[in-house]
Every structure is written in C-alpha cells, then in structure tokens.
Design a protein around this motif. Structure first.
Motif, short mmCIF file in Angstrom:
data_model
loop_
_atom_site.label_atom_id
_atom_site.label_comp_id
_atom_site.label_asym_id
_atom_site.label_seq_id
_atom_site.Cartn_x
_atom_site.Cartn_y
_atom_site.Cartn_z
N PHE A 72 -7.26 3.81 23.02
CA PHE A 72 -7.54 5.22 22.76
C PHE A 72 -7.02 5.73 21.42
O PHE A 72 -7.16 6.91 21.11
CB PHE A 72 -6.95 6.09 23.89
N THR A 73 -6.40 4.85 20.63
CA THR A 73 -5.85 5.33 19.36
C THR A 73 -6.94 5.90 18.46
O THR A 73 -6.72 6.91 17.78
CB THR A 73 -5.09 4.21 18.61
N HIS A 74 -8.12 5.29 18.48
CA HIS A 74 -9.20 5.77 17.61
C HIS A 74 -9.59 7.22 17.94
O HIS A 74 -9.52 8.08 17.06
CB HIS A 74 -10.38 4.79 17.72
N PRO A 75 -9.97 7.53 19.19
CA PRO A 75 -10.28 8.94 19.48
C PRO A 75 -9.07 9.87 19.32
O PRO A 75 -9.23 11.02 18.89
CB PRO A 75 -10.76 8.93 20.93
N LEU A 76 -7.86 9.40 19.62
CA LEU A 76 -6.69 10.29 19.51
C LEU A 76 -6.41 10.64 18.05
O LEU A 76 -6.08 11.77 17.72
CB LEU A 76 -5.47 9.66 20.18
N LEU A 97 -13.13 10.68 24.87
CA LEU A 97 -12.44 9.58 25.54
C LEU A 97 -13.38 8.85 26.48
O LEU A 97 -14.00 9.45 27.35
CB LEU A 97 -11.23 10.11 26.32
N ARG A 98 -13.50 7.55 26.27
CA ARG A 98 -14.35 6.74 27.15
C ARG A 98 -13.64 6.47 28.47
O ARG A 98 -12.44 6.22 28.48
CB ARG A 98 -14.60 5.37 26.50
N PRO A 99 -14.39 6.51 29.57
CA PRO A 99 -13.78 6.13 30.85
C PRO A 99 -13.22 4.72 30.76
O PRO A 99 -13.78 3.88 30.05
CB PRO A 99 -14.96 6.15 31.83
N SER A 100 -12.11 4.50 31.42
CA SER A 100 -11.46 3.19 31.33
C SER A 100 -10.51 3.05 32.49
O SER A 100 -10.07 4.04 33.07
CB SER A 100 -10.70 3.10 30.00
N GLU A 101 -10.21 1.82 32.81
CA GLU A 101 -9.25 1.59 33.90
C GLU A 101 -7.86 2.11 33.51
O GLU A 101 -7.00 2.30 34.37
CB GLU A 101 -9.19 0.09 34.21
N HIS A 102 -7.64 2.33 32.23
CA HIS A 102 -6.33 2.79 31.78
C HIS A 102 -6.20 4.31 31.82
O HIS A 102 -5.17 4.87 31.49
CB HIS A 102 -6.06 2.31 30.35
N LEU A 103 -7.31 4.98 32.15
CA LEU A 103 -7.36 6.43 32.13
C LEU A 103 -7.36 6.94 33.56
O LEU A 103 -8.17 6.53 34.38
CB LEU A 103 -8.67 6.83 31.46
N GLN A 104 -6.43 7.86 33.85
CA GLN A 104 -6.47 8.51 35.16
C GLN A 104 -6.77 9.98 34.90
O GLN A 104 -6.08 10.62 34.10
CB GLN A 104 -5.09 8.43 35.81
N ILE A 135 -2.85 8.24 30.28
CA ILE A 135 -3.23 6.97 29.71
C ILE A 135 -2.06 6.03 29.95
O ILE A 135 -0.91 6.38 29.68
CB ILE A 135 -3.50 7.08 28.19
N SER A 136 -2.33 4.86 30.51
CA SER A 136 -1.24 3.94 30.80
C SER A 136 -0.65 3.43 29.49
O SER A 136 -1.32 3.40 28.46
CB SER A 136 -1.73 2.78 31.65
#
Ligand code: ARG
Length: 333
Positions: free
Chosen positions: A23-27, A63-70, A15-16
C-alpha cells in the motif's frame, strides 16, 4: 455552541504490518500528491499491532482490496464542535475533555458507538451514518446542529425528537472497564504548514514506512525499549496537518518546521484495551474522558482499529493513573 456534521463519508480500515508494502504507492499519493486525488480526509496511525487508516470514500478508492486490508463495514461521519466564543466555561482544558460532558457522555448514554480522532487543530467524533438520527435528537438540546453540504452549513433538526431515542437510556448498564497500559514514551502533538510538507517528505517516509527496519548507524535505538510503545500518527484533513509522535521520532525531523502550541507540553499515553475493542461497544471514550473532565485535565484521544489511546499532560499522568485505578476498584466492588 455549534455542532457540525462534516461532509465526509469515512471508512475505518487496518493494514497489517507486513502488508504495508502493498500500500505504500497509494499512501504516498494520498499523503504527498494531494492534487492527484480527491481525498480530503486522511489519517494514518501506526501502532504495534497494525496501521489504522481513516479516510473518505474518494481516498478509499485508491486502496485495492487485499488480504492485508481489514475494512470496518460502516460508513462513519465526523462531527466537530465549534464553540462560538461565548466563554461560558471557565475550563482551560483542551481536547476530548472539553466535549466529554456535552457530547461523549450523552451519546454513550444513548448507546451510540463513537470513534475518536483528536488532532492538533480539533477533535473529530466519528459516528456511524445509521446512528445519525439518534445522534441529532440526543445532541440538539445542547447544540445548534449544522450539516455541511458542498461547503455550506445547513441547519438541521430532528423532525421527530423521540425518533430513535432510547427512553430507557438511563438504565444503569455497567460498562466494561478495560485494562490500560501506560507506556514510558513522551509524546508531542504537532502541526506543519502543508506547503512545507515536501521538506519533511524523506523523514516522513522513513518514519512511516521504514520504522521497523534497523538503521545502518543505530546501535540500539531507545525506542526498542520494552516499556515504550510504537505510536505515530499523521493526518491531513481539509488541508490541515496534524502529527502525533514520541520524542524519539520528533528528533528525526528538522527542528524548525514542525510547530506545537506555545506551551510546548509533552504528553503521556494511556492505551485502553487488553484485547481489540471492536466497533460496537459504546462508553469506552466516556469512561475515560468523564473523570478527566471532572478534574479538568486536558486530553487528546485517538481511536485506532484495535485500541483506544488517550494522551494526557505529562505532569498529570500520576493522578490519571490513580484515578483509573480507583475506577477499577469501584467496578470490582
Ligand atoms: N466505540 C467506542 C466508544 O464508543 C470507542 C472506540 C473503541 N474501538 C476501537 N476500535 N478503538 O467508546
């Protein structure tokens, strides 16, 4: 000795830094509200470049797909060595050092890429699911191998031992020697009774999610020292908590809840890699853990999305540095 293939199918993601807010909510759910998810394997590590999350498929669904997720495309399976008490080894060393010769080196020789995750309790060796047959045929000489399925350990064998084995595995491929960085921070490897997790929740949230925001009261934090590295790791795996943090972070936690081994040693870090290491190269863990095993120096080893990190006892950092420098010269020669 027994080797267990644990019943978790893992993803390795990053996560960038500036994407963390998404992502704080799911984490928070994954860390603190265990009864709301079916996730059983979670590891979250902050480094200067990003956050690395290693988690099972159940957790990954949160975790939802996102541009911040690799997301690394493979499924990884955690292996775990269980010594059944026959003190055949005189070594006192702990961590990756214990498995350097029996697991790490043979896998590297068979060109199997691993991803290491040491915790307070144990060391997980992650291998790609597609490499499993090579892994089994490589390690079954040394180990009784069990696959855990739904809480039961089932012995497994490789029907065809030659299956997938690289007979030319011994051919001398010169491994790339990666540059290392040795930050000044001192680290501790700690644990916590999961029942007391709520008592450290606010500190943990602060350290994990707000570490980069300046504190109201702090003048200039020593962690902003250029020679120190940002590194904090939290894992909750099959109900066990492990934390790796520097002494600066440790001071923020209540002193009575976190515990470490009785010797209470401090660790120094060797970060491996000048540019991101990727996931296909093999032999990186091997080239670091082998000399440590030769000198019987304990080490924790934590791979992250971009780099690898070895933690060695503080009193051994000078000899480890010398050793690595020596290795470098040999390569250059
Ligand atoms: N695959 C490497 C090895 O087999 C270790 C992991 C390096 N990559 C990383 N992203 N940390 O030694």
């Amino acid at each position: 000795m027994d080797l267990h293939i644990l019943d978790h199918r893992l993803r390795v993601i990053s996560i960038s830094k500036n994407g963390l807010v998404n992502f704080t909510h799911p984490l928070i759910k994954l860390i603190f509200l265990r009864n709301r998810t079916r996730c059983k394997f979670l590891s979250l590590t902050e480094t200067p470049e990003n956050y690395t999350v290693v988690l099972d498929e159940e957790g990954f669904k949160e975790l939802r797909p996102s541009e911040h997720l690799q997301v690394e495309s493979s499924i990884w399976l955690p292996l775990n060595v269980v010594s059944n008490g026959n003190a055949s080894s005189s070594s006192q060393a702990v961590g990756v050092t214990k498995i350097a010769k029996s697991v790490i080196a043979p896998l590297a020789q068979q060109h199997v890429s691993v991803f290491m995750l040491s915790t307070y309790q144990t060391d997980f060796i992650l291998v790609r699911e597609k490499d499993l047959s090579v892994v089994i045929s490589t390690l079954e000489e040394e180990f009784n191998i069990y696959k855990e399925v739904g809480g039961e350990s089932v012995p497994i064998h490789c029907q065809d031992v030659s299956n997938g084995l690289q007979k030319n595995g011994k051919e001398a491929i010169q491994p790339t020697v990666h540059p290392v960085l040795i930050p000044q921070n001192q680290f501790c490897v700690m644990s916590l009774d999961p029942d007391t997790l709520p008592s450290i929740a606010t500190t943990l949230i602060d350290v994990l999610f707000y570490s980069s925001s300046p504190k109201e009261d702090a003048q200039s934090s020593p962690s902003q020292d250029l020679d120190c590295i940002k590194f904090f790791s939290f894992s909750l795996i099959d109900g066990y908590i492990s934390l790796v943090m520097d002494t600066d972070a440790q001071r923020q936690f209540p002193a009575d809840l976190l515990f470490t081994s009785s010797s209470g040693e401090l660790w120094r870090m060797v970060r491996i890699g000048g540019h991101p290491l990727g996931f296909d190269e093999c032999g990186i863990v091997a080239q670091i853990s082998q000399p440590l095993a030769d000198s019987d120096i304990s080490a924790y080893y934590i791979s992250t999305f971009s780099f690898d990190h070895a933690l060695v006892p503080e009193e051994d950092i000078v000899s480890v540095t010398d050793m690595l420098q020596h290795q470098r010269k040999e390569q250059a020669a």
